[in-house]
Design a protein around this motif. Structure first.
Motif, PDB file in Angstrom:
ATOM      1  N   UNK A  75       0.806  -1.229   0.000  1.00 34.63           N
ATOM      2  CA  UNK A  75       0.000   0.000   0.000  1.00 34.63           C
ATOM      3  C   UNK A  75       0.836   1.275   0.000  1.00 34.63           C
ATOM      4  N   UNK A  76       1.947   1.282   0.726  1.00 38.54           N
ATOM      5  CA  UNK A  76       2.827   2.451   0.719  1.00 38.54           C
ATOM      6  C   UNK A  76       3.553   2.544  -0.618  1.00 38.54           C
ATOM      7  N   UNK A 163      -4.262  -6.708  -9.081  1.00 37.87           N
ATOM      8  CA  UNK A 163      -5.554  -6.403  -9.688  1.00 37.87           C
ATOM      9  C   UNK A 163      -6.426  -5.579  -8.742  1.00 37.87           C
ATOM     10  N   UNK A 164      -6.454  -5.951  -7.464  1.00 37.85           N
ATOM     11  CA  UNK A 164      -7.266  -5.217  -6.503  1.00 37.85           C
ATOM     12  C   UNK A 164      -6.741  -3.822  -6.214  1.00 37.85           C
ATOM     13  N   UNK A 165      -5.459  -3.577  -6.490  1.00 39.46           N
ATOM     14  CA  UNK A 165      -4.873  -2.267  -6.202  1.00 39.46           C
ATOM     15  C   UNK A 165      -5.034  -1.272  -7.349  1.00 39.46           C
ATOM     16  N   UNK A 166      -5.540  -1.712  -8.495  1.00 40.31           N
ATOM     17  CA  UNK A 166      -5.666  -0.807  -9.641  1.00 40.31           C
ATOM     18  C   UNK A 166      -6.557   0.405  -9.344  1.00 40.31           C
ATOM     19  N   UNK A 167      -7.724   0.238  -8.660  1.00 41.81           N
ATOM     20  CA  UNK A 167      -8.538   1.424  -8.382  1.00 41.81           C
ATOM     21  C   UNK A 167      -7.827   2.484  -7.542  1.00 41.81           C
ATOM     22  N   UNK A 168      -7.210   2.076  -6.437  1.00 41.70           N
ATOM     23  CA  UNK A 168      -6.550   3.061  -5.588  1.00 41.70           C
ATOM     24  C   UNK A 168      -5.309   3.616  -6.279  1.00 41.70           C
ATOM     25  N   UNK A 169      -4.665   2.827  -7.124  1.00 40.87           N
ATOM     26  CA  UNK A 169      -3.510   3.323  -7.871  1.00 40.87           C
ATOM     27  C   UNK A 169      -3.927   4.429  -8.840  1.00 40.87           C
ATOM     28  N   UNK A 191      -3.284   6.318   5.846  1.00 39.22           N
ATOM     29  CA  UNK A 191      -4.684   6.326   6.279  1.00 39.22           C
ATOM     30  C   UNK A 191      -5.427   5.128   5.697  1.00 39.22           C
ATOM     31  N   UNK A 192      -5.104   4.781   4.443  1.00 43.53           N
ATOM     32  CA  UNK A 192      -5.722   3.618   3.824  1.00 43.53           C
ATOM     33  C   UNK A 192      -5.383   2.327   4.545  1.00 43.53           C
ATOM     34  N   UNK A 213     -14.638  -0.400  -1.467  1.00 45.52           N
ATOM     35  CA  UNK A 213     -13.855   0.792  -1.136  1.00 45.52           C
ATOM     36  C   UNK A 213     -12.456   0.572  -1.721  1.00 45.52           C
ATOM     37  N   UNK A 214     -11.965   1.455  -2.589  1.00 45.54           N
ATOM     38  CA  UNK A 214     -10.695   1.182  -3.300  1.00 45.54           C
ATOM     39  C   UNK A 214      -9.526   0.821  -2.405  1.00 45.54           C
ATOM     40  N   UNK A 215      -9.438   1.417  -1.204  1.00 49.71           N
ATOM     41  CA  UNK A 215      -8.319   1.110  -0.307  1.00 49.71           C
ATOM     42  C   UNK A 215      -8.458  -0.287   0.315  1.00 49.71           C
TER      43      UNK A 215
END
Length: 304
Positions: A75-76, A163-169, A191-192, A213-215
């Motif tokens: 995430x970071x 794949x799941x990180x594409x929205x928040x990216x 925060x995420x 929720x994208x995060x």
């Protein structure tokens, strides 16, 4: 088509002279070193290993990849990556110069989005390679543990994490294009992490409202893969701080009342079915595409 390749080639040249490339291998290396010294190295020199401990060590790599890399490092990492790729233009105030070029800023944004996508995949591939090296080393240093490298399961886990990180990216790309600061995406990333740790430890009646929720989506994807690999127990240690105590109800005044029943809570109140993998994949692809289109449109604004 020639303009796209020229813009991509220019982006590669700029990345060579930035700290972006180092980030791809530094964070995975730190993660694997921590995983080795805190978990794997404890088995070196042990002559007799109980059967229960062998079962734990068999899945420790998968569990730590999901919990430590997927829950904290990655995430970071995906927050830093977009900030670094826009840093050259922000730091050198090159937007006016790029605006006078024949290549549109929307195309530049899309090229940077493509670069971040490829670099994040390269980082995950490097994590897989380092874990394979670590497991091969442990098979030599501690043969009594009978180490087995679950390469396929780890690859599936990392693939779903990406794949799941594409929205928040895609959100971070827009933020990094808008704001000339590395600190802002990092704060959003921290925060995420806290938000995800808190929400994934709760049982909700409609999981899709939380999972979309994208995060939170990357962690949900990882947890479902860990469950399939039977490595989900203890994979969210920090989340235990936010879990409700079993056989305890709270009054409106906040007091705790101990209850008793001869049927366990998870049987008396079974959790709702998880969000299907296909729905998570569809949400990730559609949301990221829509937000990337919005980011490309927003990049055409007049910059001062």
């Amino acid at each position: 088509m020639t303009g796209i390749w020229s813009a991509l080639r220019a982006e590669i040249i700029k990345m060579r002279k930035s700290s972006l490339v180092r980030t791809i291998w530094v964070l995975p290396l730190i993660f694997v070193i921590m995983e080795f010294f805190f978990f794997q190295s404890k088995m070196i020199g042990v002559t007799k290993v109980p059967e229960e401990l062998l079962k734990i060590m068999d899945t420790v790599q998968i569990k730590m990849t999901g919990a430590l890399w997927g829950g904290y490092f990655y995430p970071i990492f995906i927050a830093i990556l977009p900030a670094l790729i826009f840093r050259i233009e922000h730091r050198n105030k090159m937007w006016n110069h790029l605006g006078a070029m024949p290549t549109s800023q929307a195309r530049i944004f899309c090229i940077k989005a493509l670069s971040v996508t490829i670099l994040s995949l390269a980082s995950l591939a490097f994590v897989w390679f380092l874990l394979w090296v670590e497991q091969s080393l442990m098979a030599f240093l501690a043969p009594q543990v009978h180490y087995k490298f679950h390469g396929y399961s780890i690859a599936i886990l990392l693939g779903w994490l990406w794949l799941g990180s594409l929205p928040v990216m895609s959100i971070y790309l827009w933020i990094s294009n808008r704001i000339n600061s590395i600190a802002v995406p990092i704060v959003f990333g921290i925060v995420g992490v806290l938000l995800t740790t808190m929400l994934t430890s709760q049982v909700v009646n409609e999981p899709w409202k939380r999972d979309f929720i994208p995060w939170v989506t990357p962690t949900i994807c990882v947890l479902q893969i860990l469950t399939e690999a039977d490595a989900d127990k203890g994979s969210n240690l920090a989340g235990n701080l936010f879990m409700e105590e079993p056989d305890v109800i709270r009054t409106p005044e906040g007091k705790k009342l101990k209850t008793w029943q001869n049927i366990p809570d998870d049987e008396l109140f079974p959790p709702p079915p998880p969000t299907p993998n296909s729905a998570l994949a569809f949400f990730s692809l559609v949301f990221s595409l829509l937000f990337l289109l919005f980011g490309a449109w927003d990049s055409k604004r007049c910059r001062k």
